[in-house]
Write a protein that holds these residues in place. Sequence first.
Motif, PDB file in Angstrom:
ATOM      1  N   LEU A  29       0.830  -1.219   0.000  1.00 56.16           N
ATOM      2  CA  LEU A  29       0.000   0.000   0.000  1.00 56.16           C
ATOM      3  C   LEU A  29       0.863   1.267   0.000  1.00 56.16           C
ATOM      4  O   LEU A  29       0.371   2.346  -0.269  1.00 56.16           O
ATOM      5  CB  LEU A  29      -0.963   0.008   1.193  1.00 56.16           C
ATOM      6  CG  LEU A  29      -2.070  -1.070   1.151  1.00 56.16           C
ATOM      7  CD1 LEU A  29      -2.931  -1.020   2.407  1.00 56.16           C
ATOM      8  CD2 LEU A  29      -2.940  -0.929  -0.089  1.00 56.16           C
ATOM      9  N   ILE A  30       2.159   1.135   0.269  1.00 60.43           N
ATOM     10  CA  ILE A  30       3.044   2.304   0.134  1.00 60.43           C
ATOM     11  C   ILE A  30       3.358   2.549  -1.349  1.00 60.43           C
ATOM     12  O   ILE A  30       3.241   3.656  -1.848  1.00 60.43           O
ATOM     13  CB  ILE A  30       4.378   2.117   0.900  1.00 60.43           C
ATOM     14  CG1 ILE A  30       4.134   1.945   2.402  1.00 60.43           C
ATOM     15  CG2 ILE A  30       5.298   3.312   0.642  1.00 60.43           C
ATOM     16  CD1 ILE A  30       5.428   1.791   3.206  1.00 60.43           C
ATOM     17  N   ARG A  41      -0.030  11.324   3.625  1.00 59.36           N
ATOM     18  CA  ARG A  41       0.989  11.924   4.491  1.00 59.36           C
ATOM     19  C   ARG A  41       1.854  10.818   5.078  1.00 59.36           C
ATOM     20  O   ARG A  41       1.332   9.792   5.539  1.00 59.36           O
ATOM     21  CB  ARG A  41       0.320  12.673   5.657  1.00 59.36           C
ATOM     22  CG  ARG A  41      -0.469  13.875   5.204  1.00 59.36           C
ATOM     23  CD  ARG A  41      -1.310  14.462   6.322  1.00 59.36           C
ATOM     24  NE  ARG A  41      -0.504  15.108   7.351  1.00 59.36           N
ATOM     25  CZ  ARG A  41      -1.015  15.709   8.429  1.00 59.36           C
ATOM     26  NH1 ARG A  41      -2.332  15.737   8.620  1.00 59.36           N
ATOM     27  NH2 ARG A  41      -0.234  16.273   9.312  1.00 59.36           N
ATOM     28  N   PRO A  42       3.186  10.994   5.080  1.00 59.26           N
ATOM     29  CA  PRO A  42       4.051  10.026   5.763  1.00 59.26           C
ATOM     30  C   PRO A  42       3.653   9.959   7.235  1.00 59.26           C
ATOM     31  O   PRO A  42       3.299  10.981   7.831  1.00 59.26           O
ATOM     32  CB  PRO A  42       5.455  10.619   5.607  1.00 59.26           C
ATOM     33  CG  PRO A  42       5.354  11.605   4.497  1.00 59.26           C
ATOM     34  CD  PRO A  42       3.953  12.118   4.500  1.00 59.26           C
ATOM     35  N   HIS A  81       7.316   2.904  10.071  1.00 56.76           N
ATOM     36  CA  HIS A  81       7.002   4.055   9.210  1.00 56.76           C
ATOM     37  C   HIS A  81       6.353   3.592   7.911  1.00 56.76           C
ATOM     38  O   HIS A  81       6.693   2.536   7.377  1.00 56.76           O
ATOM     39  CB  HIS A  81       8.273   4.834   8.879  1.00 56.76           C
ATOM     40  CG  HIS A  81       8.777   5.645  10.019  1.00 56.76           C
ATOM     41  ND1 HIS A  81       9.489   5.112  11.049  1.00 56.76           N
ATOM     42  CD2 HIS A  81       8.648   6.965  10.298  1.00 56.76           C
ATOM     43  CE1 HIS A  81       9.799   6.063  11.910  1.00 56.76           C
ATOM     44  NE2 HIS A  81       9.294   7.197  11.489  1.00 56.76           N
ATOM     45  N   GLY A  82       5.449   4.416   7.424  1.00 54.02           N
ATOM     46  CA  GLY A  82       4.781   4.091   6.165  1.00 54.02           C
ATOM     47  C   GLY A  82       4.061   5.311   5.635  1.00 54.02           C
ATOM     48  O   GLY A  82       4.488   6.441   5.881  1.00 54.02           O
ATOM     49  N   MET A  83       2.994   5.077   4.906  1.00 58.04           N
ATOM     50  CA  MET A  83       2.245   6.173   4.290  1.00 58.04           C
ATOM     51  C   MET A  83       0.772   6.094   4.696  1.00 58.04           C
ATOM     52  O   MET A  83       0.171   5.020   4.638  1.00 58.04           O
ATOM     53  CB  MET A  83       2.363   6.048   2.760  1.00 58.04           C
ATOM     54  CG  MET A  83       1.767   7.197   2.004  1.00 58.04           C
ATOM     55  SD  MET A  83       2.527   8.786   2.410  1.00 58.04           S
ATOM     56  CE  MET A  83       4.032   8.714   1.431  1.00 58.04           C
ATOM     57  N   ALA A  84       0.260   7.233   5.139  1.00 61.93           N
ATOM     58  CA  ALA A  84      -1.164   7.289   5.505  1.00 61.93           C
ATOM     59  C   ALA A  84      -1.941   7.976   4.392  1.00 61.93           C
ATOM     60  O   ALA A  84      -1.493   8.996   3.847  1.00 61.93           O
ATOM     61  CB  ALA A  84      -1.331   8.040   6.819  1.00 61.93           C
ATOM     62  N   TYR A  85      -3.073   7.397   4.052  1.00 62.33           N
ATOM     63  CA  TYR A  85      -3.929   7.929   2.989  1.00 62.33           C
ATOM     64  C   TYR A  85      -5.289   8.278   3.574  1.00 62.33           C
ATOM     65  O   TYR A  85      -5.894   7.437   4.261  1.00 62.33           O
ATOM     66  CB  TYR A  85      -4.163   6.878   1.898  1.00 62.33           C
ATOM     67  CG  TYR A  85      -2.901   6.338   1.261  1.00 62.33           C
ATOM     68  CD1 TYR A  85      -2.384   6.918   0.105  1.00 62.33           C
ATOM     69  CD2 TYR A  85      -2.233   5.238   1.816  1.00 62.33           C
ATOM     70  CE1 TYR A  85      -1.226   6.403  -0.489  1.00 62.33           C
ATOM     71  CE2 TYR A  85      -1.083   4.733   1.230  1.00 62.33           C
ATOM     72  CZ  TYR A  85      -0.586   5.319   0.079  1.00 62.33           C
ATOM     73  OH  TYR A  85       0.552   4.811  -0.504  1.00 62.33           O
ATOM     74  N   LEU A 174      10.704   2.789   0.527  1.00 60.49           N
ATOM     75  CA  LEU A 174      11.170   3.162   1.867  1.00 60.49           C
ATOM     76  C   LEU A 174      12.382   4.082   1.764  1.00 60.49           C
ATOM     77  O   LEU A 174      12.486   5.078   2.478  1.00 60.49           O
ATOM     78  CB  LEU A 174      11.503   1.908   2.693  1.00 60.49           C
ATOM     79  CG  LEU A 174      10.326   0.980   3.018  1.00 60.49           C
ATOM     80  CD1 LEU A 174      10.802  -0.236   3.807  1.00 60.49           C
ATOM     81  CD2 LEU A 174       9.234   1.701   3.797  1.00 60.49           C
ATOM     82  N   ARG A 175      13.290   3.758   0.853  1.00 59.71           N
ATOM     83  CA  ARG A 175      14.470   4.626   0.667  1.00 59.71           C
ATOM     84  C   ARG A 175      14.030   6.021   0.242  1.00 59.71           C
ATOM     85  O   ARG A 175      14.535   7.016   0.737  1.00 59.71           O
ATOM     86  CB  ARG A 175      15.404   4.041  -0.391  1.00 59.71           C
ATOM     87  CG  ARG A 175      16.229   2.923   0.161  1.00 59.71           C
ATOM     88  CD  ARG A 175      17.448   2.576  -0.716  1.00 59.71           C
ATOM     89  NE  ARG A 175      18.060   1.399  -0.139  1.00 59.71           N
ATOM     90  CZ  ARG A 175      17.798   0.156  -0.543  1.00 59.71           C
ATOM     91  NH1 ARG A 175      16.992  -0.064  -1.559  1.00 59.71           N
ATOM     92  NH2 ARG A 175      18.362  -0.872   0.060  1.00 59.71           N
ATOM     93  N   ASP A 176      13.077   6.088  -0.695  1.00 60.71           N
ATOM     94  CA  ASP A 176      12.592   7.395  -1.173  1.00 60.71           C
ATOM     95  C   ASP A 176      12.006   8.215  -0.028  1.00 60.71           C
ATOM     96  O   ASP A 176      12.047   9.441  -0.047  1.00 60.71           O
ATOM     97  CB  ASP A 176      11.531   7.216  -2.266  1.00 60.71           C
ATOM     98  CG  ASP A 176      12.125   6.624  -3.541  1.00 60.71           C
ATOM     99  OD1 ASP A 176      13.366   6.615  -3.679  1.00 60.71           O
ATOM    100  OD2 ASP A 176      11.339   6.154  -4.401  1.00 60.71           O
TER     101      ASP A 176
END
Length: 194
Positions: A29-30, A41-42, A81-85, A174-176
């Motif tokens: 989902l990232i 948002r991260p 850590h990840g990405m929230a939508y 993740l690197r990005d």
Amino acid sequence: MLLDTTVLNQQRNFFDGHEDIWLFGYGSLIWKADFEYLERRPAYIAGWARRFWQGSHDHRGTPEAPGRVATLIRAQGALCHGMAYRITPDVLAPLDVREKNGYLREKVPLTFLGERGEAQKSKTQTEGLIYLATEDNPAFLGDAPLEDIAHQIAHAHGPSGSNKAYLLNLAQALRDLCIDDEHVFSLADRIHKR
Ligand code: SIN
């Protein structure tokens, strides 16, 4: 082996009556956000660690030769850590189908990060939704030596493509985002060395 969680998830309406929901992505989902979202948002969730411990019989492997994809395990003191939508509730139905191989909707507190990774001063936290595959689902594979996990990922393919692409796309995403994840990067290194 296949457990279809679609119907179960439709009953897990933690955000009933909400106009929008914060979905936290930590795996595909990232890097594969093929759904509509209002903003992203991260963010991180505390007390969880990402692991390639969930079997994939439907996307990145087959029932005969399952792949391995990401799930979360409880880890005191860890931050995942990840990405929230921010999504509208109708987006959940197709996601339930996508995540049907053992993942259940769960409600978690999440913390937003700023552009450069620092914790936001205002509105830092909210309740969010994750898709979580716990050890009691039939597709759960659990821990194994990293070399064995890498071997399985290197050889598995499914209707959504190679398991290797899932891992390497996640590592790159993740690197990005300047996210360090030893488990994911160690696996990606092993795949690159093959
Ligand atoms: C997620 O990405 O948040 C769930 C696991 C996956 O679909 O890879």
